[in-house]
Design an enzyme around this catalytic site. Structure first.
Site, PDB file in Angstrom:
ATOM      1  N   TYR A 130       0.865  -1.187   0.000  1.00 28.32           N
ATOM      2  CA  TYR A 130       0.000   0.000   0.000  1.00 28.32           C
ATOM      3  C   TYR A 130       0.897   1.230   0.000  1.00 28.32           C
ATOM      4  O   TYR A 130       1.353   1.701   1.026  1.00 28.32           O
ATOM      5  CB  TYR A 130      -0.926  -0.020   1.220  1.00 28.32           C
ATOM      6  CG  TYR A 130      -1.845   1.171   1.298  1.00 28.32           C
ATOM      7  CD1 TYR A 130      -2.501   1.648   0.169  1.00 28.32           C
ATOM      8  CD2 TYR A 130      -2.065   1.823   2.503  1.00 28.32           C
ATOM      9  CE1 TYR A 130      -3.339   2.740   0.236  1.00 28.32           C
ATOM     10  CE2 TYR A 130      -2.911   2.921   2.583  1.00 28.32           C
ATOM     11  CZ  TYR A 130      -3.546   3.374   1.448  1.00 28.32           C
ATOM     12  OH  TYR A 130      -4.373   4.465   1.513  1.00 28.32           O
ATOM     13  N   ASP A 139      -1.931  -1.359  -4.151  1.00 29.01           N
ATOM     14  CA  ASP A 139      -2.360  -0.007  -4.494  1.00 29.01           C
ATOM     15  C   ASP A 139      -1.122   0.874  -4.549  1.00 29.01           C
ATOM     16  O   ASP A 139      -0.554   1.209  -3.515  1.00 29.01           O
ATOM     17  CB  ASP A 139      -3.353   0.489  -3.434  1.00 29.01           C
ATOM     18  CG  ASP A 139      -3.819   1.917  -3.689  1.00 29.01           C
ATOM     19  OD1 ASP A 139      -3.344   2.542  -4.658  1.00 29.01           O
ATOM     20  OD2 ASP A 139      -4.659   2.404  -2.904  1.00 29.01           O
ATOM     21  N   ASN A 184      -1.014   3.895  -5.882  1.00 30.67           N
ATOM     22  CA  ASN A 184      -1.363   5.318  -5.831  1.00 30.67           C
ATOM     23  C   ASN A 184      -0.638   6.136  -6.900  1.00 30.67           C
ATOM     24  O   ASN A 184      -0.247   7.284  -6.680  1.00 30.67           O
ATOM     25  CB  ASN A 184      -1.123   5.891  -4.426  1.00 30.67           C
ATOM     26  CG  ASN A 184      -2.345   5.747  -3.524  1.00 30.67           C
ATOM     27  OD1 ASN A 184      -3.465   6.010  -3.943  1.00 30.67           O
ATOM     28  ND2 ASN A 184      -2.139   5.322  -2.291  1.00 30.67           N
ATOM     29  N   HIS A 242     -12.172   0.490  -4.597  1.00 37.60           N
ATOM     30  CA  HIS A 242     -11.262  -0.181  -5.537  1.00 37.60           C
ATOM     31  C   HIS A 242     -11.856  -1.521  -5.977  1.00 37.60           C
ATOM     32  O   HIS A 242     -12.535  -2.192  -5.195  1.00 37.60           O
ATOM     33  CB  HIS A 242      -9.925  -0.495  -4.869  1.00 37.60           C
ATOM     34  CG  HIS A 242      -9.123   0.708  -4.488  1.00 37.60           C
ATOM     35  ND1 HIS A 242      -7.972   1.082  -5.149  1.00 37.60           N
ATOM     36  CD2 HIS A 242      -9.297   1.613  -3.501  1.00 37.60           C
ATOM     37  CE1 HIS A 242      -7.464   2.165  -4.580  1.00 37.60           C
ATOM     38  NE2 HIS A 242      -8.251   2.511  -3.577  1.00 37.60           N
TER      39      HIS A 242
END
Length: 266
Positions: free
Chosen positions: A111, A154, A156, A255
């Site tokens: 993450y 993820d 980002n 998501h």
DNA sequence: ATGGTTGCTCCGCAA
């Protein structure tokens, strides 16, 4: 073998939905991000009852990552490097990574820090974190070029313009800035490929849709969740899907799950 | 009608 990654945005708020998705998606390994709980709050038994071994790393109500596996779960680690950047005062290595050997594949549930804003301390932290991940990932392949490694989660980052619904809307924002994209390219150049994009090309293919502004029904999303594979892992990929259906309905995460199919014989 | 979220925890913050 089916390998998936999913930012669930709270595993406790969405447990029934996650269990139902596991049941119908038939995944062997599932990496979760944003579990939003401490280890003692993680619903481990529910996943064990579903037939999965569990590794969770959570320190607070923020972040939190997990690996579920029914093909083995060994050699669990929460740091991909001794030098994972810390953040805050006091500086803490946040719960943003958990790795394990699952069915012969070294899987990392990641993450990546959000970044928040280009002038925010979280942005510099994000870039440092990604650079350390690149360094670690490159070192594993230098040690063993044939290693099967999956960096999933993820990130980002929207690596390409087509990975956001309107690049002009993101001018001056995080996720699309050149330093972030360079950091993502660094992972690719280290030998890790986006295993999903060839099977789920854009434009208009996303993994995340903001809860606000009716982004999902308007098909205004971002592709920011990835399964990056080392060369030996890439060679096994026979298909990949983004389960957009799971974003629908009441109680959905923002998501969608991303699933990769691996050739069992390779 | 020019907005329209969610989860955590505690009423603000993070995404």
């Amino acid at each position: 073998m089916r390998l998936a990654t999913w930012n669930v945005n709270s595993v406790r708020a969405r447990l029934d939905r996650v269990l139902a998705w596991i049941d119908r998606s038939d995944v062997d390994v599932l990496a979760l991000q944003e579990t939003k709980c401490k280890d003692e709050q993680f619903p481990e038994q529910a996943f064990r009852d579903a037939g999965y071994e569990v590794a969770h790393h959570g320190l607070s109500q923020w972040n939190g990552v997990a690996l579920l596996s029914r093909v083995g779960l060994e050699d669990v680690s929460t740091r991909f490097s001794p030098d994972v950047p810390a953040f805050g005062d006091p500086a803490v290595v946040e719960a943003r990574a958990v790795g394990a050997l699952c069915g012969g594949v070294r899987v990392w549930s990641l993450y990546v820090p959000n970044g928040r804003g280009l002038d925010d301390p979280h942005y510099a932290y994000k870039l440092l974190w990604l650079e350390e991940l690149r360094r670690a990932g490159a070192s594993w392949l230098a040690q063993d070029p044939g290693a099967q490694v999956a960096l999933v989660g993820d990130f980002n980052i929207a690596p390409q313009d087509e990975d956001v619904w309107d690049v002009d809307v993101f001018a001056g924002a995080t996720h699309v800035s050149e330093p972030e994209r360079a950091a993502f390219r660094g992972l690719l150049e280290a030998g890790y490929a986006d295993t999903v994009r060839p099977f789920a090309p854009g434009p208009g293919t996303y993994t995340y849709w903001d809860y606000t502004q009716l982004r999902f029904p308007k098909r205004q999303g971002m592709r920011i969740d990835f399964v990056l594979g080392s060369p030996a892992l890439q060679a096994r990929v026979t298909g990949a899907t983004i389960d957009r259906e799971e974003r629908k309905g009441k109680g959905a995460s923002d998501h969608a799950p991303v699933v990769v199919e691996l050739d069992p014989n390779a």
